[in-house]
Design a protein around this motif. Structure first.
Motif: not given
Length: 449
Positions: A300-303, A321-322, A336-340
């Protein structure tokens, strides 16, 4: 957290730092054994010192020399056969009823360890606790808060919370009553129902574990918050929340109150496959997250912000990064919301999603790698270029916690929109001229180059 509460905790912290005039004559613990006679004289255990503080008027300052303080007095079982939780400081956890400052000699030198299947500390209503420079380890409770349950006012600084657990009792023949379904397995390290400040601390391998009775769900691998919480300059690593329903909410932090988190890192925290918020889950609470970093997790994503009323979140200079999921009201600035990627399809980026009845999403200065998604952004970087052109891997770049440094030429350099915070996750001043064009503008995310 209101000003009077901050003032009271600050006074306690001043006592801990300066041994100021607010404190009565300090007490010196003389033995690491978990003995108890109710007095703190030439022979004084930690439990004796807490008892003396409970009887004192004003602040009691207790010095803990270097050593391992093992809590070995087991709690007597209750009527259901579960470990009991008496409140008179006689066995099990240390019960704080007064104003207590516990000062150790550093995380590696002063360790308080539970060895009798009990929690470590409980702060009762009206009581105040400051814990400074120590490790709280191995706490295990059948209720909430493996290391610390707070119903009063508490402040921890330079404390390592390691390998603590909040679990549902394993007793198929006598499960918890329906009315107590969510009174078990919450807050692997801390369960906060009062006011709590956390500064310069580390949470590592704490677990919230709930058995699947009465739809009980594990919440808050490190911290379960239903009160007022402030976190600064801290790191949360490898904490988890899981239950027999293959779920778990908030691998590091579950917030149902008010939480203000800044200059902190959430790395490799997890919930089970059907859970939510591998690092943070904000459910019906108010969350402010600034100058902080969140790493990706297994399932799951972190937030995640739920649709429970009135779940609100404000994110300022966050590097995630998730994936970030919003079903409440979220405001984002210069992040930044990236890399997931989707764990079941690694070719599908899933940086941010928003939606649901009554949800709202507002962003200024947001960079993602998911063009055309439900979260409108100002800038996009191809997901395959995130760790080759945008960010360096997570590393120690100075400061109290690790950060994702920006690469030269990164799209995030000097790309801030509107006002920015005065510093980054490392306390480095903003803004700086990261792209060397002669104009200083703040960067996106938690790191200022």
């Amino acid at each position: 957290m209101n000003r009077s509460t901050v003032a009271r905790l600050t006074a306690l912290l001043a006592s801990a730092t300066l041994c100021g005039s607010l404190a009565a004559a300090p007490l010196q613990v003389t033995t690491t054994a978990d003995e108890y006679d109710g007095t703190c004289d030439s022979h004084c255990s930690l439990r004796d010192a807490v008892a003396a503080a409970n009887q004192a008027s004003g602040i009691t300052h207790v010095f803990l020399p270097g050593g391992v303080y093992r809590l070995t007095r087991p709690s007597l079982p209750d009527a259901n056969g579960f470990p009991g939780d008496e409140d008179d400081n006689l066995d099990g956890d240390l019960d704080v009823h007064g104003e207590l400052v516990l000062q150790g000699q550093g995380e590696q030198n002063t360790r308080i360890i539970a060895e009798a299947g009990s929690r470590l500390l409980e702060v009762h209503p009206g009581a105040r606790l400051v814990a400074v420079r120590m490790t709280l380890e191995g706490g295990r409770t059948a209720g909430t808060g493996g290391a610390l349950e707070n119903h009063g006012e508490a402040l921890v600084r330079e404390v390592l919370f390691s390998d603590n657990q909040a679990i549902t009792p394993h007793s198929i023949s006598s499960p918890p009553p329906v009315a107590e379904a969510f009174a078990w397995g919450q807050g692997g390290a801390i369960a906060n129902y009062g006011t709590l400040q956390v500064h310069s601390s580390l949470f590592n391998r704490n677990i919230a574990d709930a058995l699947y009775w009465n739809d009980n769900i594990a919440r808050g691998g490190a911290i379960f918050n239903r009160g007022d919480l402030v976190v600064r300059d801290s790191e949360f690593t490898r904490n988890s929340a899981n239950d027999q329903g293959d779920r778990g909410y908030g691998g590091a932090l579950y917030n149902q109150g008010t939480a203000d988190v800044a200059r902190s890192l959430f790395d490799r925290n997890n919930v089970n496959e059907m859970g939510s918020g591998a690092a943070l889950l904000n459910s019906g609470g108010s969350l402010k997250l600034s100058n902080s970093s969140l790493s990706n997790s297994l399932y799951n994503g972190p937030l995640e912000i739920t649709d429970a009323e009135p779940a609100t979140a404000t994110l300022i200079h966050v590097t995630a990064t998730g994936s970030v999921a919003n079903r409440g009201a979220m405001t984002v600035r210069n992040s930044l919301f990236v890399g997931s990627v989707d764990p079941y399809d690694i070719d599908v980026p899933t940086d941010c999603s928003t939606g649901g009845a009554g949800s709202s999403f507002t962003a200024r200065g947001l960079l993602t790698s998911t063009p055309g998604g439900s979260c409108q952004a100002d800038l996009y970087e191809d997901s395959e270029r995130v760790f080759t052109h945008l960010l360096y891997p997570l590393a120690d770049n100075g400061g109290r916690s690790r950060t994702y440094a920006l690469r030269p030429g990164s799209l995030a350099l000097d790309a801030g929109v509107g006002s920015c915070s005065g510093h980054d996750q490392r306390r480095v001043a903003r803004p700086r001229d990261g792209d060397e064009d002669g104009m200083a503008r703040c960067d996106l995310g938690a790191f200022e180059r």
